[in-house]
Structure formats: structure tokens, C-alpha cells
Motif scaffolding. Sequence first.
Motif, short mmCIF file in Angstrom:
data_model
loop_
_atom_site.label_atom_id
_atom_site.label_comp_id
_atom_site.label_asym_id
_atom_site.label_seq_id
_atom_site.Cartn_x
_atom_site.Cartn_y
_atom_site.Cartn_z
N ASP A 42 0.83 -1.21 0.00
CA ASP A 42 0.00 0.00 0.00
C ASP A 42 0.87 1.26 0.00
OD1 ASP A 42 -2.11 -1.75 0.17
OD2 ASP A 42 -2.56 -1.36 2.27
N TYR A 46 1.42 4.13 -3.03
CA TYR A 46 1.22 5.56 -2.79
C TYR A 46 2.47 6.36 -3.18
CZ TYR A 46 1.12 9.95 -0.20
OH TYR A 46 1.20 11.28 0.14
N VAL A 50 2.89 9.10 -6.35
CA VAL A 50 3.31 10.48 -6.09
C VAL A 50 4.60 10.79 -6.85
CG1 VAL A 50 4.16 12.07 -4.34
CG2 VAL A 50 2.15 10.66 -3.87
N ALA A 69 -2.99 7.69 -6.85
CA ALA A 69 -2.47 7.93 -5.50
C ALA A 69 -3.62 7.94 -4.49
CB ALA A 69 -1.73 9.27 -5.46
N ALA A 72 -4.50 4.44 -3.60
CA ALA A 72 -3.50 3.91 -2.67
C ALA A 72 -3.67 4.50 -1.27
CB ALA A 72 -2.10 4.20 -3.20
N VAL A 73 -4.02 5.78 -1.19
CA VAL A 73 -4.29 6.41 0.11
C VAL A 73 -5.45 5.70 0.81
CG1 VAL A 73 -5.23 8.50 1.19
CG2 VAL A 73 -3.38 8.68 -0.47
N LEU A 76 -4.21 2.38 2.20
CA LEU A 76 -3.46 2.62 3.43
C LEU A 76 -4.39 2.88 4.60
CD1 LEU A 76 -0.45 4.87 2.31
CD2 LEU A 76 -0.27 2.76 3.65
N PRO A 105 -1.44 10.28 4.78
CA PRO A 105 -1.77 10.72 3.41
C PRO A 105 -3.24 11.06 3.21
CG PRO A 105 -0.32 8.82 3.35
CD PRO A 105 -0.76 8.97 4.77
N SER A 106 -4.15 10.50 4.03
CA SER A 106 -5.57 10.84 3.93
C SER A 106 -5.92 12.03 4.80
CB SER A 106 -6.43 9.63 4.34
OG SER A 106 -6.25 9.32 5.72
N PRO A 225 -5.69 13.20 -4.45
CA PRO A 225 -5.77 12.01 -3.59
C PRO A 225 -6.71 12.17 -2.41
CG PRO A 225 -3.50 12.43 -4.22
CD PRO A 225 -4.30 13.62 -4.68
N PHE A 229 -9.92 9.87 -1.87
CA PHE A 229 -10.08 9.16 -0.60
C PHE A 229 -11.45 9.43 0.01
CE2 PHE A 229 -10.23 9.88 3.96
CZ PHE A 229 -10.11 8.57 4.41
#
Length: 358
Positions: A42, A46, A50, A69, A72-73, A76, A105-106, A225, A229
Motif C-alpha cells: 500500500d 502511494y 506520487v 495515489a 492507494a491512500v 493505506l 496521506p488521507s 488524492p 479518498f
Amino acid sequence: MTSPESAYFPLKSMSLGAVRRGFSPLVRERSMARTWSWYVMDLGLYLGFVAAVYAVDPVWQKLLLGVGAGIAVSMLFLWAHDAAHGSLFERDGVAAVFGTAAMLPSLNIYPLWQYGHNRVHHGFTSLSPIDWIWRPLSPSEYLQRTRWQRFVYRRERSLPGCALHYFLRVWWPGMIRFSLGLSGRNKADGRGSKLLTLVFALGASSLAFRYGGGVWGLVAAVIVPFIVFNYAIAFITFLHHTHPQIPFFVDRGEWSAVIGQVFCSTVVRCSRPAEALLHGILIHVPHHVDTRIPFYRLQRAFEELDPEFRAFVHEYRFRWSTVRGIFRECQLFDFTEKVSHRFDDAAVKADTGIVPYE
């Protein structure tokens, strides 16, 4: 005519312990190899997306990679979700460190999200005065809102606009403004995590602007992203707890933990690759029955669920036509009659007479 309550009434006198006794010890067994493999994958996805945003020049390519991305966020975040439940690690400290990193990242704040999700949502699933996740308005509540509030609510309850629900009802009040309910060390952890998230957001934005091509680099590497998300997590949680046959409650006397966790959660089946990428989270009933089951054991847990309880599970195959139908049917909810309403119903009865929806 059969009343809606008769569908779940047998669960009222049952306990979660009785449901959990059908599971073998294997469903709670942790695998460090699987835990870390998914984390590395994961995180690698990300960072790879990026880095790709930084490497390409066309704006459309940057934005497309930003969508990747965002996916992937979301992955994660789903990993961190299990860490926050204690299903991945024996030591809470390890879970907190890596769960915090996975949520950065979120732009979510691990201890605050953990408090609201574990104690509120899982503690009182579909008991609407407490659990706010995808709580529908009743027709009368809807009519009492201003025109603007109704407009926003309608966007939230739509397939294209559902990201607004997470942003407005969870992230902003639960992450940015939230401070109540925490004290002592937990309150300090919340403040520290807020500061860490702010530092991450500023740092990621600065790097994206400097090395990713200016404003479009920042948009593609940070903002897109975050939007993706919000959409993904709102969409997933909508599927978890919204269905024409799933009730919501305002009276705690009508509700029970087993009704909330078994009858008011769903199992949505899709392809095996999709279920893996989603970390099994759409197999949601076993997770609500026992949050200590790791995401990679949810399929087995569902297979072991006693037929007595499995008969109460809302299970269906993912199809866009089905999803659109659920969004269309589950827009308002009559908490007395336990039935859903559409926005485009001809009219609703209010104290002053018949008032059309707007």
C-alpha cells in the motif's frame, strides 16, 4: 402485511457472544507476513504514484496519477483501520505508530478517528442519536432544513456527490474540530497527531509544488488524492450500512448490539482482486461482530458464521445498477415505520399539510 420489525426481532434477545462462538480461533490469528506485506504494498503504491506525478509534465497525466495515489491512500487507510481495532498487532503502541503513518496521506488523525469509529460507530451501529455514519434524515427533518441544507443533503445522498458525507460529517467535525471526549494522555495524543498531520500536509504540499510542477503538482499529489479518498471511504461506508431493508433507530429500546452489528451491516461480494485491494472490508458483518478479526481472515469468518445468524445478513453481488438503486431508494427514512423514502416521492405530510420535496 409483515412489519419491518419482524425481520430482525429474533435478534433482539441474542448476544454478540453467541454470534462470536461460531468462529474458530483461526479467524483471529494474526499473520505478521500478511500484515507487513500489505503495508509495504500500500505504501509503495502511494509513493510510486506520487513520484510519478513529479516525473510527468502533461497536466492530464498528473491528475490521472493523482487518482491512482488516491486509491492507494484509501488502501493505506483501510490497513490503518484494522490497526486501530487491534486486529493486526498485539501491542497498541506499534499499531498507533504505523496506523498514524498510514493515515497521514488521507489527512486523518489516528487517535481521533479511532475514538469516534471504535467507540461510537461500532458501539452503537445504526442507533442514530449516537452513530452519525450515514444517518438519514426523516421526511419531517428534511422539510425543516433550509433550502441550502436540503441541497447539500441531496448531494451527499447521491452517487456522484457522496464524498461530501465523509468530508462534512466525519472529517471536518471529527478530525479538525473534535476535541470533546478525550482527556489526559489521549487529549495530548490527539493534539500531537493534529500537529503531525498539519506538518505532513504542509510538507507534502511544499514538495509537490517545488518538485511536482507548481500548482498542478500540488493539486495532483495532495488535493486529488484527498478528494478520491473522501469519495472512496464515503462510498464504502454507504454500502456497509445502507440498504432498503436495513433500519435505523432513534429509540434505544428497539435497538440491540446484535441487531446493529448483524442486521444493520452488509456483505457485498465482488471479484477476488477487488476484495483483496479493498482489504476485505466489504465483507463487513464479521468485522462488526468481532473487530479483532484481521482483514485477511474476514472471508473465512463469514464462511464460519452460524447459519442461524447468516440468515439475517444482507448479502448481494456488487453491480452498479444495484448500487444506483440503493442510492435512489435510501434517501430519507421514517424512523417510526422503519421504511425508506425517495426524494422524488410525490409529497410528504407535514404539520401544515402536504408539502412537496425540494
